[in-house]
Design a protein around this motif. Structure first.
Motif, mmCIF file in Angstrom:
data_model
loop_
_atom_site.group_PDB
_atom_site.id
_atom_site.type_symbol
_atom_site.label_atom_id
_atom_site.label_comp_id
_atom_site.label_asym_id
_atom_site.label_seq_id
_atom_site.Cartn_x
_atom_site.Cartn_y
_atom_site.Cartn_z
ATOM 1 N N SER A 2 0.831 -1.201 0.000
ATOM 2 C CA SER A 2 0.000 0.000 0.000
ATOM 3 C C SER A 2 0.869 1.256 0.000
ATOM 4 O O SER A 2 2.063 1.214 0.298
ATOM 5 C CB SER A 2 -0.891 0.018 1.246
ATOM 6 N N THR A 3 0.251 2.369 -0.347
ATOM 7 C CA THR A 3 0.958 3.654 -0.328
ATOM 8 C C THR A 3 1.442 3.956 1.084
ATOM 9 O O THR A 3 2.559 4.428 1.280
ATOM 10 C CB THR A 3 0.031 4.786 -0.822
ATOM 11 N N ILE A 9 3.785 6.741 5.690
ATOM 12 C CA ILE A 9 2.783 7.731 6.091
ATOM 13 C C ILE A 9 1.586 6.970 6.667
ATOM 14 O O ILE A 9 1.151 5.969 6.093
ATOM 15 C CB ILE A 9 2.349 8.586 4.882
ATOM 16 N N PRO A 10 1.029 7.445 7.775
ATOM 17 C CA PRO A 10 -0.118 6.745 8.355
ATOM 18 C C PRO A 10 -1.260 6.567 7.357
ATOM 19 O O PRO A 10 -1.532 7.435 6.528
ATOM 20 C CB PRO A 10 -0.549 7.655 9.514
ATOM 21 N N ARG A 11 -1.926 5.431 7.450
ATOM 22 C CA ARG A 11 -2.989 5.067 6.507
ATOM 23 C C ARG A 11 -4.070 6.141 6.423
ATOM 24 O O ARG A 11 -4.522 6.501 5.341
ATOM 25 C CB ARG A 11 -3.595 3.733 6.941
ATOM 26 N N GLU A 12 -4.499 6.661 7.554
ATOM 27 C CA GLU A 12 -5.562 7.674 7.562
ATOM 28 C C GLU A 12 -5.111 8.955 6.870
ATOM 29 O O GLU A 12 -5.888 9.602 6.171
ATOM 30 C CB GLU A 12 -6.010 7.965 8.996
ATOM 31 N N ARG A 16 -6.905 10.607 3.571
ATOM 32 C CA ARG A 16 -7.350 12.014 3.502
ATOM 33 C C ARG A 16 -6.725 12.744 2.320
ATOM 34 O O ARG A 16 -7.386 13.510 1.621
ATOM 35 C CB ARG A 16 -7.011 12.752 4.794
ATOM 36 N N LYS A 17 -5.427 12.515 2.093
ATOM 37 C CA LYS A 17 -4.729 13.191 0.984
ATOM 38 C C LYS A 17 -5.293 12.742 -0.364
ATOM 39 O O LYS A 17 -5.494 13.555 -1.265
ATOM 40 C CB LYS A 17 -3.226 12.911 1.031
ATOM 41 N N LEU A 18 -5.544 11.442 -0.517
ATOM 42 C CA LEU A 18 -6.125 10.937 -1.760
ATOM 43 C C LEU A 18 -7.520 11.512 -1.981
ATOM 44 O O LEU A 18 -7.876 11.913 -3.094
ATOM 45 C CB LEU A 18 -6.166 9.411 -1.767
#
Length: 82
Positions: A2-3, A9-12, A16-18
């Motif tokens: 995953s990204t 970078i934290p998943r949440e 939010r950025k996506l």
């Protein structure tokens, strides 16, 4: 991978950025969790102008490094002298 895993970078935060990039019409979600740059986005004049400026700055930097010999330009690596 995953990204979030790839970048640390934290998943949440990634989510939010996506979401923001989708809202800003920069990317689209092709399938669940798979995003691409929106078709035609990179051809926008304002985006193309930024890209051309970035390429010019990069070439200027490379030339400034080549002139004093900080980097070498060529097809073959120079072999160490023994």
């Amino acid at each position: 991978m995953s990204t979030s895993q790839a970048t640390g970078i934290p998943r949440e935060t990634v989510r939010r950025k996506l979401k923001k990039l989708v809202q800003d019409d920069f990317i689209v979600e092709k399938t669940r969790g798979r995003y691409v740059i929106k078709p035609g986005y990179m051809q926008k004049p304002e985006i193309t102008e930024v890209g051309v400026g970035t390429i010019r700055q990069t070439m200027r930097f490379i030339n400034e490094c080549v002139e004093p010999g900080l980097i070498k330009w060529g097809d073959k690596p120079e072999l160490p002298k023994s």
